[in-house]
Scaffold this motif. Structure first.
Motif, PDB file in Angstrom:
ATOM      1  N   PHE A 190       0.833  -1.178   0.000  1.00 15.17           N
ATOM      2  CA  PHE A 190       0.000   0.000   0.000  1.00 15.17           C
ATOM      3  C   PHE A 190       0.875   1.237   0.000  1.00 15.17           C
ATOM      4  O   PHE A 190       1.794   1.348   0.790  1.00 15.17           O
ATOM      5  CB  PHE A 190      -0.908   0.036   1.228  1.00 15.17           C
ATOM      6  N   LYS A 191       0.563   2.159  -0.849  1.00 14.00           N
ATOM      7  CA  LYS A 191       1.316   3.410  -0.875  1.00 14.00           C
ATOM      8  C   LYS A 191       0.643   4.473  -0.019  1.00 14.00           C
ATOM      9  O   LYS A 191       1.274   5.417   0.396  1.00 14.00           O
ATOM     10  CB  LYS A 191       1.463   3.900  -2.304  1.00 14.00           C
ATOM     11  N   GLU A 192      -0.645   4.289   0.240  1.00 11.97           N
ATOM     12  CA  GLU A 192      -1.338   5.275   1.052  1.00 11.97           C
ATOM     13  C   GLU A 192      -1.246   4.924   2.534  1.00 11.97           C
ATOM     14  O   GLU A 192      -0.881   3.813   2.902  1.00 11.97           O
ATOM     15  CB  GLU A 192      -2.792   5.408   0.618  1.00 11.97           C
ATOM     16  N   SER A 193      -1.588   5.884   3.352  1.00 12.24           N
ATOM     17  CA  SER A 193      -1.566   5.705   4.796  1.00 12.24           C
ATOM     18  C   SER A 193      -3.011   5.640   5.291  1.00 12.24           C
ATOM     19  O   SER A 193      -3.889   6.300   4.722  1.00 12.24           O
ATOM     20  CB  SER A 193      -0.840   6.907   5.412  1.00 12.24           C
ATOM     21  N   PHE A 194      -3.248   4.848   6.322  1.00 13.94           N
ATOM     22  CA  PHE A 194      -4.599   4.667   6.840  1.00 13.94           C
ATOM     23  C   PHE A 194      -4.706   5.116   8.289  1.00 13.94           C
ATOM     24  O   PHE A 194      -3.758   4.988   9.054  1.00 13.94           O
ATOM     25  CB  PHE A 194      -4.999   3.187   6.775  1.00 13.94           C
ATOM     26  N   LYS A 195      -5.891   5.602   8.658  1.00 16.61           N
ATOM     27  CA  LYS A 195      -6.187   5.878  10.064  1.00 16.61           C
ATOM     28  C   LYS A 195      -6.534   4.543  10.723  1.00 16.61           C
ATOM     29  O   LYS A 195      -6.949   3.593  10.042  1.00 16.61           O
ATOM     30  CB  LYS A 195      -7.389   6.818  10.202  1.00 16.61           C
ATOM     31  N   GLU A 201     -11.251   0.920   7.332  1.00 18.21           N
ATOM     32  CA  GLU A 201     -11.615  -0.484   7.159  1.00 18.21           C
ATOM     33  C   GLU A 201     -10.426  -1.440   6.989  1.00 18.21           C
ATOM     34  O   GLU A 201     -10.395  -2.494   7.634  1.00 18.21           O
ATOM     35  CB  GLU A 201     -12.596  -0.643   5.996  1.00 18.21           C
ATOM     36  N   PRO A 202      -9.427  -1.121   6.156  1.00 16.74           N
ATOM     37  CA  PRO A 202      -8.311  -2.076   6.016  1.00 16.74           C
ATOM     38  C   PRO A 202      -7.589  -2.334   7.343  1.00 16.74           C
ATOM     39  O   PRO A 202      -7.176  -3.461   7.613  1.00 16.74           O
ATOM     40  CB  PRO A 202      -7.376  -1.397   5.015  1.00 16.74           C
ATOM     41  N   ILE A 203      -7.475  -1.326   8.186  1.00 13.91           N
ATOM     42  CA  ILE A 203      -6.780  -1.502   9.465  1.00 13.91           C
ATOM     43  C   ILE A 203      -7.648  -2.268  10.444  1.00 13.91           C
ATOM     44  O   ILE A 203      -7.167  -3.172  11.144  1.00 13.91           O
ATOM     45  CB  ILE A 203      -6.358  -0.138  10.056  1.00 13.91           C
ATOM     46  N   PRO A 239       3.855  -3.441   7.253  1.00 14.56           N
ATOM     47  CA  PRO A 239       3.650  -3.496   5.803  1.00 14.56           C
ATOM     48  C   PRO A 239       2.594  -2.504   5.323  1.00 14.56           C
ATOM     49  O   PRO A 239       2.527  -2.188   4.147  1.00 14.56           O
ATOM     50  CB  PRO A 239       3.205  -4.937   5.554  1.00 14.56           C
ATOM     51  N   ILE A 240       1.782  -2.020   6.229  1.00 16.57           N
ATOM     52  CA  ILE A 240       0.749  -1.038   5.905  1.00 16.57           C
ATOM     53  C   ILE A 240       1.013   0.193   6.761  1.00 16.57           C
ATOM     54  O   ILE A 240       1.221   0.078   7.969  1.00 16.57           O
ATOM     55  CB  ILE A 240      -0.670  -1.590   6.197  1.00 16.57           C
ATOM     56  N   SER A 241       1.001   1.360   6.138  1.00 15.45           N
ATOM     57  CA  SER A 241       1.257   2.601   6.867  1.00 15.45           C
ATOM     58  C   SER A 241       0.008   3.023   7.642  1.00 15.45           C
ATOM     59  O   SER A 241      -1.073   3.152   7.075  1.00 15.45           O
ATOM     60  CB  SER A 241       1.661   3.705   5.884  1.00 15.45           C
ATOM     61  N   ARG A 272      -1.637   5.879  10.275  1.00 16.61           N
ATOM     62  CA  ARG A 272      -1.571   7.184  10.920  1.00 16.61           C
ATOM     63  C   ARG A 272      -2.167   7.022  12.310  1.00 16.61           C
ATOM     64  O   ARG A 272      -3.351   6.775  12.459  1.00 16.61           O
ATOM     65  CB  ARG A 272      -2.341   8.239  10.134  1.00 16.61           C
ATOM     66  N   SER A 273      -1.327   7.136  13.323  1.00 22.90           N
ATOM     67  CA  SER A 273      -1.798   6.915  14.679  1.00 22.90           C
ATOM     68  C   SER A 273      -0.999   7.739  15.674  1.00 22.90           C
ATOM     69  O   SER A 273       0.176   8.048  15.446  1.00 22.90           O
ATOM     70  CB  SER A 273      -1.647   5.425  15.021  1.00 22.90           C
ATOM     71  N   THR A 274      -1.624   8.045  16.777  1.00 16.21           N
ATOM     72  CA  THR A 274      -0.945   8.746  17.860  1.00 16.21           C
ATOM     73  C   THR A 274      -0.312   7.746  18.824  1.00 16.21           C
ATOM     74  O   THR A 274       0.277   8.139  19.815  1.00 16.21           O
ATOM     75  CB  THR A 274      -1.922   9.641  18.637  1.00 16.21           C
ATOM     76  N   GLY A 275      -0.470   6.466  18.527  1.00 17.04           N
ATOM     77  CA  GLY A 275       0.094   5.428  19.384  1.00 17.04           C
ATOM     78  C   GLY A 275      -0.818   5.006  20.514  1.00 17.04           C
ATOM     79  O   GLY A 275      -0.434   4.221  21.370  1.00 17.04           O
ATOM     80  N   ASP A 276      -2.050   5.496  20.505  1.00 21.37           N
ATOM     81  CA  ASP A 276      -2.959   5.168  21.601  1.00 21.37           C
ATOM     82  C   ASP A 276      -3.786   3.909  21.346  1.00 21.37           C
ATOM     83  O   ASP A 276      -4.553   3.492  22.198  1.00 21.37           O
ATOM     84  CB  ASP A 276      -3.862   6.350  21.923  1.00 21.37           C
ATOM     85  N   VAL A 277      -3.643   3.307  20.178  1.00 17.30           N
ATOM     86  CA  VAL A 277      -4.367   2.073  19.859  1.00 17.30           C
ATOM     87  C   VAL A 277      -3.359   0.966  19.699  1.00 17.30           C
ATOM     88  O   VAL A 277      -2.398   1.080  18.953  1.00 17.30           O
ATOM     89  CB  VAL A 277      -5.190   2.228  18.558  1.00 17.30           C
ATOM     90  N   PHE A 278      -3.570  -0.118  20.456  1.00 10.48           N
ATOM     91  CA  PHE A 278      -2.650  -1.245  20.399  1.00 10.48           C
ATOM     92  C   PHE A 278      -3.209  -2.283  19.492  1.00 10.48           C
ATOM     93  O   PHE A 278      -4.332  -2.616  19.497  1.00 10.48           O
ATOM     94  CB  PHE A 278      -2.425  -1.824  21.801  1.00 10.48           C
TER      95      PHE A 278
END
Length: 79
Positions: free
Chosen positions: A1-6, A10-12, A69-71, A73-79
């Protein structure tokens, strides 16, 4: 994936759900092979030592920076 996800994309969400489902299967295999019970080797131990660490090591073998393998976007608050 070239894009980044929140983390809520859905993919995340699906990737995380698949991980949880596969972790159950991995745990059963580990308990069977080592002759351990869930009480003797809790899921948290398998997650930390058996899958998380191994995953990090493999990530550094596969990708120079060891990134997922997938980018995400996170603040690190979700494990």
């Amino acid at each position: 994936f070239k894009e980044s996800f929140k983390v809520s994309d859905e993919p995340i969400v699906e990737w995380r759900a698949l991980t949880v489902g596969l972790l159950d299967k991995v745990a059963i295999e580990i308990w069977d092979r080592l002759g351990k019970t869930e009480r003797e080797m809790p899921m948290a131990r398998i997650l930390e030592g058996g899958t998380w660490r191994s995953g990090r090591e493999l990530a550094f073998e596969k990708r120079e920076n060891g990134a997922p393998p997938i980018s995400i976007r996170s603040t690190g608050d979700v494990f």
